[in-house]
Design a protein around this motif. Structure first.
Motif, PDB file in Angstrom:
ATOM      1  N   LYS A  59       0.797  -1.323  -0.010  1.00  0.00           N
ATOM      2  CA  LYS A  59      -0.147  -0.091   0.056  1.00  0.00           C
ATOM      3  C   LYS A  59       0.992   1.184   0.062  1.00  0.00           C
ATOM      4  CE  LYS A  59      -4.194  -1.904   2.008  1.00  0.00           C
ATOM      5  NZ  LYS A  59      -5.047  -1.909   3.182  1.00  0.00           N
ATOM      6  N   SER A  60       1.835   1.260   0.674  1.00  0.00           N
ATOM      7  CA  SER A  60       2.634   2.413   0.887  1.00  0.00           C
ATOM      8  C   SER A  60       3.563   2.656  -0.644  1.00  0.00           C
ATOM      9  CB  SER A  60       3.923   2.299   1.847  1.00  0.00           C
ATOM     10  OG  SER A  60       4.846   3.234   1.830  1.00  0.00           O
ATOM     11  N   TRP A  61       3.852   1.606  -1.135  1.00  0.00           N
ATOM     12  CA  TRP A  61       4.384   1.753  -2.619  1.00  0.00           C
ATOM     13  C   TRP A  61       3.480   2.391  -3.569  1.00  0.00           C
ATOM     14  CZ3 TRP A  61       3.835   0.522  -7.875  1.00  0.00           C
ATOM     15  CH2 TRP A  61       4.875   0.725  -8.353  1.00  0.00           C
ATOM     16  N   GLU A  62       2.007   1.751  -3.370  1.00  0.00           N
ATOM     17  CA  GLU A  62       0.970   2.273  -4.234  1.00  0.00           C
ATOM     18  C   GLU A  62       0.880   3.646  -4.329  1.00  0.00           C
ATOM     19  OE1 GLU A  62      -2.023  -0.676  -3.599  1.00  0.00           O
ATOM     20  OE2 GLU A  62      -1.054  -2.166  -5.290  1.00  0.00           O
ATOM     21  N   ARG A  63       0.754   4.038  -2.997  1.00  0.00           N
ATOM     22  CA  ARG A  63       0.896   5.439  -2.470  1.00  0.00           C
ATOM     23  C   ARG A  63       1.904   6.397  -3.351  1.00  0.00           C
ATOM     24  NH1 ARG A  63      -1.074   3.577   2.316  1.00  0.00           N
ATOM     25  NH2 ARG A  63       0.863   4.072   3.187  1.00  0.00           N
ATOM     26  N   TRP A  64       3.084   6.081  -3.013  1.00  0.00           N
ATOM     27  CA  TRP A  64       4.114   6.516  -3.714  1.00  0.00           C
ATOM     28  C   TRP A  64       4.043   6.749  -5.389  1.00  0.00           C
ATOM     29  CZ3 TRP A  64       7.793   4.233  -7.051  1.00  0.00           C
ATOM     30  CH2 TRP A  64       9.039   5.106  -7.421  1.00  0.00           C
ATOM     31  N   ALA A  65       3.645   5.628  -5.807  1.00  0.00           N
ATOM     32  CA  ALA A  65       3.589   5.497  -7.117  1.00  0.00           C
ATOM     33  C   ALA A  65       2.512   6.333  -7.647  1.00  0.00           C
ATOM     34  CB  ALA A  65       3.307   3.953  -7.789  1.00  0.00           C
ATOM     35  N   LYS A  66       1.221   6.323  -7.167  1.00  0.00           N
ATOM     36  CA  LYS A  66       0.410   7.523  -7.467  1.00  0.00           C
ATOM     37  C   LYS A  66       0.977   8.934  -7.484  1.00  0.00           C
ATOM     38  CE  LYS A  66      -3.338   4.476  -6.784  1.00  0.00           C
ATOM     39  NZ  LYS A  66      -4.575   3.902  -5.962  1.00  0.00           N
ATOM     40  N   LYS A  67       1.744   9.018  -6.331  1.00  0.00           N
ATOM     41  CA  LYS A  67       2.004  10.536  -6.008  1.00  0.00           C
ATOM     42  C   LYS A  67       3.150  10.843  -7.030  1.00  0.00           C
ATOM     43  CE  LYS A  67       4.017  13.152  -2.236  1.00  0.00           C
ATOM     44  NZ  LYS A  67       4.561  13.177  -0.974  1.00  0.00           N
ATOM     45  N   THR A  68       4.095   9.944  -7.395  1.00  0.00           N
ATOM     46  CA  THR A  68       5.158  10.377  -8.381  1.00  0.00           C
ATOM     47  C   THR A  68       4.710  10.275  -9.780  1.00  0.00           C
ATOM     48  OG1 THR A  68       6.078   8.110  -8.257  1.00  0.00           O
ATOM     49  CG2 THR A  68       6.742   9.869  -6.672  1.00  0.00           C
ATOM     50  N   GLY A  69       3.594   9.420 -10.208  1.00  0.00           N
ATOM     51  CA  GLY A  69       3.550   9.314 -11.655  1.00  0.00           C
ATOM     52  C   GLY A  69       4.216   7.933 -12.230  1.00  0.00           C
ATOM     53  N   TYR A  70       4.708   7.020 -11.335  1.00  0.00           N
ATOM     54  CA  TYR A  70       5.036   5.996 -11.579  1.00  0.00           C
ATOM     55  C   TYR A  70       4.129   4.922 -12.119  1.00  0.00           C
ATOM     56  CZ  TYR A  70       8.194   1.906 -12.216  1.00  0.00           C
ATOM     57  OH  TYR A  70       8.861   0.799 -12.558  1.00  0.00           O
ATOM     58  N   PRO A  71       4.197   4.364 -13.320  1.00  0.00           N
ATOM     59  CA  PRO A  71       3.209   3.629 -13.821  1.00  0.00           C
ATOM     60  C   PRO A  71       2.650   2.357 -13.035  1.00  0.00           C
ATOM     61  CG  PRO A  71       4.907   3.385 -15.250  1.00  0.00           C
ATOM     62  CD  PRO A  71       5.327   4.519 -14.238  1.00  0.00           C
ATOM     63  N   LEU A  72       1.527   2.218 -12.808  1.00  0.00           N
ATOM     64  CA  LEU A  72       1.159   1.038 -11.997  1.00  0.00           C
ATOM     65  C   LEU A  72       0.854  -0.049 -13.016  1.00  0.00           C
ATOM     66  CD1 LEU A  72      -1.424   2.727  -9.713  1.00  0.00           C
ATOM     67  CD2 LEU A  72       0.672   1.687  -9.092  1.00  0.00           C
ATOM     68  N   THR A  73       0.837   0.058 -14.302  1.00  0.00           N
ATOM     69  CA  THR A  73       0.633  -0.766 -15.556  1.00  0.00           C
ATOM     70  C   THR A  73       1.385  -0.681 -16.417  1.00  0.00           C
ATOM     71  OG1 THR A  73      -1.071   0.331 -16.536  1.00  0.00           O
ATOM     72  CG2 THR A  73      -1.671  -0.995 -15.024  1.00  0.00           C
ATOM     73  N   GLY A  74       1.573  -1.501 -17.295  1.00  0.00           N
ATOM     74  CA  GLY A  74       2.660  -1.556 -18.229  1.00  0.00           C
ATOM     75  C   GLY A  74       3.795  -2.561 -18.139  1.00  0.00           C
ATOM     76  N   TYR A  75       4.968  -2.530 -18.877  1.00  0.00           N
ATOM     77  CA  TYR A  75       6.114  -3.133 -18.698  1.00  0.00           C
ATOM     78  C   TYR A  75       5.688  -4.800 -18.744  1.00  0.00           C
ATOM     79  CZ  TYR A  75       8.227   1.227 -17.582  1.00  0.00           C
ATOM     80  OH  TYR A  75       8.421   2.638 -17.401  1.00  0.00           O
ATOM     81  N   GLY A  76       4.522  -5.184 -19.382  1.00  0.00           N
ATOM     82  CA  GLY A  76       3.994  -6.301 -19.424  1.00  0.00           C
ATOM     83  C   GLY A  76       3.377  -6.755 -17.974  1.00  0.00           C
ATOM     84  N   LEU A  77       3.008  -6.149 -17.068  1.00  0.00           N
ATOM     85  CA  LEU A  77       2.481  -6.402 -15.953  1.00  0.00           C
ATOM     86  C   LEU A  77       1.064  -6.559 -15.711  1.00  0.00           C
ATOM     87  CD1 LEU A  77       4.433  -3.807 -13.583  1.00  0.00           C
ATOM     88  CD2 LEU A  77       5.061  -6.431 -14.220  1.00  0.00           C
TER      89      LEU A  77
END
Length: 77
Positions: A59-77
């Motif tokens: 959950k902490s990583w997902e909050r960070w990803a949303k805040k920074t714009g790091y893609p939650l999907t893509g790269y074959g995920l």
């Protein structure tokens, strides 16, 4: 409590909190949890025996990803 440290690159993901490190590799396509105090080489995944720690870190990583714009999907995920 130790603070969280997050990172991601080309679909690989990781979060660290104190002795805990959780990683997501593009090959395995799943989270793995390691206790670096007893397993610095990251060879024994303990995610099943520490589900609450893994949930907090994810959950902490997902909050960070949303805040920074790091893609939650893509790269074959």
């Amino acid at each position: 409590k130790p603070r969280f440290l997050h990172w991601g690159l080309y679909g690989n993901r990781a979060v660290r909190q104190g002795k805990w490190k959780m990683v997501w590799g593009t090959t395995a396509k799943q989270w793995e949890l390691y206790n670096l105090k007893v397993n610095r080489s990251e060879t024994s995944d303990v995610i099943e025996s520490h589900p609450n720690q893994a949930r907090r870190m994810r959950k902490s990583w997902e909050r960070w990803a949303k805040k920074t714009g790091y893609p939650l999907t893509g790269y074959g995920l």
